[in-house]
Design a protein around this motif. Structure first.
Motif, PDB file in Angstrom:
ATOM      1  N   ALA A 188       8.179  -1.325  -2.590  1.00 29.77           N
ATOM      2  CA  ALA A 188       7.091  -1.616  -1.660  1.00 29.77           C
ATOM      3  C   ALA A 188       6.827  -0.418  -0.752  1.00 29.77           C
ATOM      4  O   ALA A 188       5.671  -0.073  -0.456  1.00 29.77           O
ATOM      5  CB  ALA A 188       7.420  -2.850  -0.833  1.00 29.77           C
ATOM      6  N   ALA A 189       7.901   0.237  -0.310  1.00 30.46           N
ATOM      7  CA  ALA A 189       7.746   1.401   0.563  1.00 30.46           C
ATOM      8  C   ALA A 189       6.998   2.512  -0.168  1.00 30.46           C
ATOM      9  O   ALA A 189       6.112   3.163   0.408  1.00 30.46           O
ATOM     10  CB  ALA A 189       9.110   1.882   1.023  1.00 30.46           C
ATOM     11  N   ARG A 190       7.344   2.737  -1.427  1.00 33.39           N
ATOM     12  CA  ARG A 190       6.670   3.790  -2.188  1.00 33.39           C
ATOM     13  C   ARG A 190       5.189   3.464  -2.369  1.00 33.39           C
ATOM     14  O   ARG A 190       4.331   4.333  -2.218  1.00 33.39           O
ATOM     15  CB  ARG A 190       7.353   3.952  -3.553  1.00 33.39           C
ATOM     16  CG  ARG A 190       6.840   5.115  -4.377  1.00 33.39           C
ATOM     17  CD  ARG A 190       7.849   5.535  -5.430  1.00 33.39           C
ATOM     18  NE  ARG A 190       8.098   4.488  -6.394  1.00 33.39           N
ATOM     19  CZ  ARG A 190       7.472   4.386  -7.587  1.00 33.39           C
ATOM     20  NH1 ARG A 190       6.569   5.286  -7.918  1.00 33.39           N
ATOM     21  NH2 ARG A 190       7.765   3.426  -8.422  1.00 33.39           N
ATOM     22  N   ALA A 191       4.888   2.206  -2.672  1.00 36.03           N
ATOM     23  CA  ALA A 191       3.492   1.815  -2.850  1.00 36.03           C
ATOM     24  C   ALA A 191       2.711   1.918  -1.537  1.00 36.03           C
ATOM     25  O   ALA A 191       1.567   2.371  -1.508  1.00 36.03           O
ATOM     26  CB  ALA A 191       3.425   0.395  -3.399  1.00 36.03           C
ATOM     27  N   GLN A 233       1.338  -9.715 -13.220  1.00 35.46           N
ATOM     28  CA  GLN A 233       2.362  -9.835 -12.177  1.00 35.46           C
ATOM     29  C   GLN A 233       3.301  -8.625 -12.128  1.00 35.46           C
ATOM     30  O   GLN A 233       4.259  -8.635 -11.358  1.00 35.46           O
ATOM     31  CB  GLN A 233       3.184 -11.112 -12.410  1.00 35.46           C
ATOM     32  CG  GLN A 233       2.358 -12.398 -12.380  1.00 35.46           C
ATOM     33  CD  GLN A 233       1.583 -12.536 -11.073  1.00 35.46           C
ATOM     34  OE1 GLN A 233       2.179 -12.448 -10.002  1.00 35.46           O
ATOM     35  NE2 GLN A 233       0.278 -12.759 -11.162  1.00 35.46           N
ATOM     36  N   GLU A 234       3.003  -7.585 -12.914  1.00 35.54           N
ATOM     37  CA  GLU A 234       3.881  -6.421 -12.959  1.00 35.54           C
ATOM     38  C   GLU A 234       3.437  -5.379 -11.922  1.00 35.54           C
ATOM     39  O   GLU A 234       2.400  -4.719 -12.069  1.00 35.54           O
ATOM     40  CB  GLU A 234       3.874  -5.804 -14.363  1.00 35.54           C
ATOM     41  CG  GLU A 234       4.739  -4.571 -14.523  1.00 35.54           C
ATOM     42  CD  GLU A 234       6.182  -4.786 -14.093  1.00 35.54           C
ATOM     43  OE1 GLU A 234       6.665  -3.994 -13.264  1.00 35.54           O
ATOM     44  OE2 GLU A 234       6.810  -5.765 -14.585  1.00 35.54           O
ATOM     45  N   ALA A 235       4.218  -5.191 -10.883  1.00 35.64           N
ATOM     46  CA  ALA A 235       3.851  -4.306  -9.775  1.00 35.64           C
ATOM     47  C   ALA A 235       3.704  -2.855 -10.215  1.00 35.64           C
ATOM     48  O   ALA A 235       2.843  -2.122  -9.723  1.00 35.64           O
ATOM     49  CB  ALA A 235       4.894  -4.408  -8.666  1.00 35.64           C
ATOM     50  N   THR A 236       4.562  -2.419 -11.143  1.00 37.62           N
ATOM     51  CA  THR A 236       4.525  -1.012 -11.546  1.00 37.62           C
ATOM     52  C   THR A 236       3.197  -0.654 -12.203  1.00 37.62           C
ATOM     53  O   THR A 236       2.710   0.478 -12.050  1.00 37.62           O
ATOM     54  CB  THR A 236       5.675  -0.697 -12.516  1.00 37.62           C
ATOM     55  OG1 THR A 236       5.584  -1.559 -13.652  1.00 37.62           O
ATOM     56  CG2 THR A 236       7.022  -0.881 -11.839  1.00 37.62           C
ATOM     57  N   LEU A 252      -1.938   2.212 -11.840  1.00 35.40           N
ATOM     58  CA  LEU A 252      -3.398   2.169 -11.864  1.00 35.40           C
ATOM     59  C   LEU A 252      -3.970   2.668 -10.541  1.00 35.40           C
ATOM     60  O   LEU A 252      -4.973   3.386 -10.510  1.00 35.40           O
ATOM     61  CB  LEU A 252      -3.870   0.741 -12.149  1.00 35.40           C
ATOM     62  CG  LEU A 252      -5.396   0.540 -12.226  1.00 35.40           C
ATOM     63  CD1 LEU A 252      -5.996   1.410 -13.322  1.00 35.40           C
ATOM     64  CD2 LEU A 252      -5.726  -0.931 -12.474  1.00 35.40           C
ATOM     65  N   GLY A 253      -3.328   2.315  -9.432  1.00 36.41           N
ATOM     66  CA  GLY A 253      -3.778   2.803  -8.129  1.00 36.41           C
ATOM     67  C   GLY A 253      -3.722   4.317  -8.048  1.00 36.41           C
ATOM     68  O   GLY A 253      -4.649   4.967  -7.553  1.00 36.41           O
ATOM     69  N   SER A 254      -2.631   4.903  -8.532  1.00 39.90           N
ATOM     70  CA  SER A 254      -2.475   6.350  -8.489  1.00 39.90           C
ATOM     71  C   SER A 254      -3.546   7.053  -9.317  1.00 39.90           C
ATOM     72  O   SER A 254      -4.137   8.050  -8.878  1.00 39.90           O
ATOM     73  CB  SER A 254      -1.081   6.731  -8.994  1.00 39.90           C
ATOM     74  OG  SER A 254      -0.913   8.123  -9.010  1.00 39.90           O
ATOM     75  N   LEU A 255      -3.814   6.529 -10.503  1.00 39.95           N
ATOM     76  CA  LEU A 255      -4.808   7.153 -11.374  1.00 39.95           C
ATOM     77  C   LEU A 255      -6.219   7.017 -10.815  1.00 39.95           C
ATOM     78  O   LEU A 255      -6.999   7.979 -10.821  1.00 39.95           O
ATOM     79  CB  LEU A 255      -4.746   6.526 -12.765  1.00 39.95           C
ATOM     80  CG  LEU A 255      -3.635   7.048 -13.679  1.00 39.95           C
ATOM     81  CD1 LEU A 255      -3.481   6.155 -14.886  1.00 39.95           C
ATOM     82  CD2 LEU A 255      -3.949   8.476 -14.118  1.00 39.95           C
ATOM     83  N   THR A 256      -6.577   5.837 -10.349  1.00 40.09           N
ATOM     84  CA  THR A 256      -7.939   5.661  -9.835  1.00 40.09           C
ATOM     85  C   THR A 256      -8.141   6.422  -8.530  1.00 40.09           C
ATOM     86  O   THR A 256      -9.244   6.878  -8.232  1.00 40.09           O
ATOM     87  CB  THR A 256      -8.255   4.164  -9.650  1.00 40.09           C
ATOM     88  OG1 THR A 256      -7.183   3.526  -8.933  1.00 40.09           O
ATOM     89  CG2 THR A 256      -8.428   3.480 -10.991  1.00 40.09           C
ATOM     90  N   ARG A 259      -2.090  -4.926  -4.504  1.00 39.05           N
ATOM     91  CA  ARG A 259      -1.425  -5.836  -5.437  1.00 39.05           C
ATOM     92  C   ARG A 259       0.006  -5.372  -5.703  1.00 39.05           C
ATOM     93  O   ARG A 259       0.931  -6.192  -5.784  1.00 39.05           O
ATOM     94  CB  ARG A 259      -2.204  -5.891  -6.758  1.00 39.05           C
ATOM     95  CG  ARG A 259      -3.520  -6.636  -6.682  1.00 39.05           C
ATOM     96  CD  ARG A 259      -3.344  -8.128  -6.541  1.00 39.05           C
ATOM     97  NE  ARG A 259      -2.699  -8.713  -7.718  1.00 39.05           N
ATOM     98  CZ  ARG A 259      -2.182  -9.935  -7.757  1.00 39.05           C
ATOM     99  NH1 ARG A 259      -2.202 -10.692  -6.662  1.00 39.05           N
ATOM    100  NH2 ARG A 259      -1.630 -10.407  -8.858  1.00 39.05           N
ATOM    101  N   SER A 260       0.186  -4.044  -5.826  1.00 38.06           N
ATOM    102  CA  SER A 260       1.538  -3.554  -6.128  1.00 38.06           C
ATOM    103  C   SER A 260       2.483  -3.829  -4.961  1.00 38.06           C
ATOM    104  O   SER A 260       3.665  -4.123  -5.166  1.00 38.06           O
ATOM    105  CB  SER A 260       1.500  -2.050  -6.447  1.00 38.06           C
ATOM    106  OG  SER A 260       1.182  -1.286  -5.308  1.00 38.06           O
TER     107      SER A 260
END
Length: 771
Positions: free
Chosen positions: A133-136, A95-98, A103-107, A122-123
């Motif tokens: 949310a805006a950054r994600a 449940q941790e968005a960060t 993980l999204g950035s790395l993949t 998910r983030s």
């Protein structure tokens, strides 16, 4: 002891104490975390990683320990290892968005797009705040944009701005998306909006500068680049692009200094090395240019653009003498052999294909002799690379009621390719028989685009890149693809290496064979070609009537010359005025002595030479060369050769009116300037050589039946020039009659619709043979 030294000593002491306790309590998570933190702060990343890994072994269910290890691995540029650790952290704390965002950035960086997309989604869903949310969403948008999923990317950026309206980065990225789609108005608005949200935003200034640069708004672009650099003095990409702009506007010294600084700050950036080397090459500074290229190749021995640059720089822009010109061709031959061997190696082919078209052997056309073998060897290699990189089905002739003719050009409206080769063709072509489509690879203002757009069935302006242009042509499925010039534009060159239509033709906008196996026809003029000229072309030579051009009479009226130009002209009319009005690189050193002999034999005279402001070093070197030739003839070259700046067309016409004799360059004749000079009634002396590029002015004179000033050799050229000078000085009535005869004959150059009919017939018949 300095403050920094004291802090390091304290950290080292803390690490020593922690390690002493760990010797007794090896699995204490707090001590392991302390030791890892101290080692990391001291720069001992190997030791830090060891303690981080022991920490996760000691507390395998602690997501914080896994996260700290992942952060360290990311810091150590080990994205694959970091991603694996983040996956474990996500399992423990789903449940941790960060964690999902990291993980999204790395993949995404690893090219694992499906997993990155899922992680970003998910983030966003778990975001603890609108700002997060805006950054994600913004990062998710960059992932989608990279996959050409433009509609989804736009939605993500707009969603980010809904959650955080002052999020300048999302506004900038949305503008980048619009820019890439060719929506330049929206893109400019977006970049400026991002700068309103965050005035100190060098990346947005840089992007705005690029857009303005592409549009030819050079003053505004320069300001944007300079603001980006002022905000970030180490922004080498902005320094690089500003250097290019300065070079384009004739400020080569400033450009070179700036690129030297950029290269000092980013010595591994091959693009800066290439751009600096190009400017040094234009300036003729071969020693530093060679050092820059060789140093870059030492760091990047297999970089395709550096390899291409080394090849093309074998050809000097302006050879110092005939020996240097001959040596340049030998050097080019040797380097061409090496480049072909390198580029066609299996390990290099894909990378080399990405740079096909970026560098062309443009200056081969300005060296005497038959260049077909050299251009064909280069063309065979580049076409092979492109065929492999972009495998395409063999195009078939369509069953459409009209033949679809696609024209690809960078040059419209104010360029000689448009005025001489294209304008008349598009004005006169039978639109009931041919469906015309124009792909414009350059930049132009809205008025020019509107004018050209009205002349064709469809206009595709300024595709954002090669792949966008390729998609346009795939969608159009042309029956015939026509390139009015090949060798003058990178995007055009790349496309011309591929088979994109059943029939592909080139025009004489660049007057030399393309050397490309995928170009079937070369459209030229019968009066421009020698009897056996077909030997000079790889393509099938099509001899159109006359000069192969259907021009319109020059619509521009003369305007007064600037006072300083008028003041440079001798008031004593016994001093004859001769003019040379070609680019500096068109002057072959073998002809320098001929101009000097004219100055010696013709009597009192001045030879005016037009020099472009963006070619200052070339211009000075050319003047130096010509003055040295004069010195050998016992003539004061400083007095004879008078440099004048390049003038706008209306003022250029007034200058032509004030001249007595037009001297054509024997090595590379001029057509557009000869066409303009004849309409002003100015006598032209030209030497008709073997190759088309030496016969352009002669072809124009033959078309208007004024052939007495066409020379067959240098001695005859000298004799004609001297005779015209004497006539202008001694028999002004006869000279005035000559000019009036030329003025009355000049319209025979224009409105030759027979050329367009011949183009239609040649293309249609060749296409029919391919059905």
């Amino acid at each position: 002891m300095s403050e920094d030294s004291s802090a390091s000593a304290d950290l080292a002491a803390a690490l020593t104490r922690a390690e002493a306790v760990l010797a007794q309590q090896p699995n204490d998570p707090m001590l392991l975390d302390l030791a890892a933190g101290c080692a990391e702060a001291l720069g001992d990343l190997d030791k830090a990683e060891t303690y981080r890994r022991r920490a996760v072994q000691a507390t395998p269910q602690d997501p914080a320990a896994w996260t700290r290890l992942a952060n360290l691995l990311q810091h150590r540029y080990s994205p694959a290892k970091a991603a694996a650790v983040y996956r474990r952290a996500v399992e423990l704390l789903p449940q941790e968005a960060t964690l999902h965002h990291a993980l999204g950035s790395l993949t995404q960086h690893l090219g694992q797009h499906a997993e990155a997309e899922q992680a970003y989604r998910r983030s966003v869903k778990l975001a603890p705040s609108p700002a997060f949310a805006a950054r994600a969403l913004n990062d998710y948008g960059t992932l989608l944009a990279a996959q050409q999923r433009h509609t989804e990317a736009e939605a993500a950026y707009r969603a980010a701005l809904q959650r955080q309206p002052d999020f300048a980065k999302a506004a900038n990225n949305l503008a980048i998306l619009r820019h890439g789609q060719g929506m330049v108005g929206e893109a400019e608005h977006g970049y400026r909006h991002a700068l309103e949200l965050e005035p100190n935003y060098p990346r947005a200034e840089f992007n705005l500068g690029n857009l303005l640069h592409e549009q030819g708004r050079l003053v505004e672009a320069e300001d944007a680049y300079r603001r980006a650099i002022a905000q970030d003095p180490k922004f080498t990409a902005a320094m690089n692009n500003l250097g290019l702009l300065l070079g384009e506007t004739g400020r080569s010294e400033e450009a070179i200094d700036l690129l030297r600084l950029a290269l000092h700050q980013a010595p591994q950036d091959a693009s800066i090395s290439v751009n600096l080397a190009d400017l040094l090459h234009q300036r003729g500074d071969t020693e530093e240019e060679r050092l820059v290229v060789d140093a870059a190749l030492l760091a990047h021995p297999d970089h395709p653009l550096l390899r291409l640059t080394k090849l093309m720089h074998c050809l000097p822009v302006l050879p110092e003498n005939t020996s240097a010109a001959e040596a340049a061709l030998l050097a080019f031959d040797a380097e061409l052999h090496r480049w072909v061997q390198y580029a066609l190696q299996p390990d290099h082919r894909a990378a080399a294909a990405e740079y096909v078209g970026h560098k062309q052997p443009f200056y081969l056309a300005y060296r005497p002799g038959d260049q077909r073998a050299r251009l064909s060897a280069f063309g065979d290699a580049t076409a092979a690379l492109m065929r492999e990189a972009f495998p395409l089905p063999q195009p078939a002739v369509s069953a459409r009621p009209r033949i679809r003719l696609c024209i690809v050009t960078k040059h419209i409206r104010s360029h000689s390719v448009w005025m001489v080769v294209l304008n008349g063709l598009l004005s006169q072509i039978d639109r009931t028989r041919f469906e015309t489509v124009l792909l414009h690879t350059g930049t132009a203002n809205e008025a020019d685009l509107a004018t050209v757009g009205a002349m064709v069935d469809r206009l595709h302006p300024h595709p954002r890149d090669f792949r966008a242009a390729l998609d346009i042509l795939r969608d159009e499925r042309p029956d015939i693809l026509y390139y009015p010039e090949i060798g003058m534009d990178a995007l055009t060159n790349r496309l011309a290496n591929l088979r994109l239509a059943p029939l592909q033709a080139a025009g004489w906008g660049h007057p030399v064979t393309t050397g490309l196996p995928e170009i079937d026809l070369y459209l030229s003029g019968d009066l421009l070609e020698a009897r056996d000229a077909h030997r000079d072309y790889r393509e099938k030579l099509v001899r159109l009537p006359g000069t192969g051009a259907c021009t319109q009479s020059p619509p521009v009226l003369p305007m007064p010359m600037p006072p300083e130009i008028a003041a440079a002209l001798p008031q004593d009319r016994s001093i004859v005025r001769l003019i040379l009005c070609q680019h500096a690189f068109k002057f072959d050193p073998a002809d320098d002595a001929l101009y000097a002999r004219i100055a010696r034999v013709a009597g009192p005279c001045r030879i005016f030479i037009l020099l472009r402001p963006d070619e200052p070093v070339q211009s000075e070197r050319l003047l130096s060369r010509l003055r040295q030739a004069c010195a050998k003839q016992g003539v004061d070259g400083n007095a004879v050769f008078v440099p004048l700046p390049w003038l706008p067309t209306p003022q250029f016409y007034s200058l032509l009116d004030a001249m007595d004799v037009y001297l054509d360059c024997p090595a590379f004749s001029g057509y557009t300037t000869a066409w303009q000079a004849l309409h002003r009634g100015l006598p032209i002396v030209t030497l008709e050589g073997r190759f088309m590029r030496q016969r352009l002015a002669a072809g124009a004179l033959r078309q208007i039946d004024q052939t007495e000033t066409i020379a067959a050799d240098a001695e005859q050229y000298l004799g004609i020039a001297v005779a015209l000078a004497q006539e202008a000085r001694d028999t002004p009535e006869a000279y005035a009659a000559r000019r009036e005869t030329l003025r009355k004959a000049a319209p025979k150059l224009d409105g030759n619709a027979e050329v367009v009919r011949a183009v239609e017939t040649a293309l249609a018949e060749e296409l029919e043979r391919r059905r």
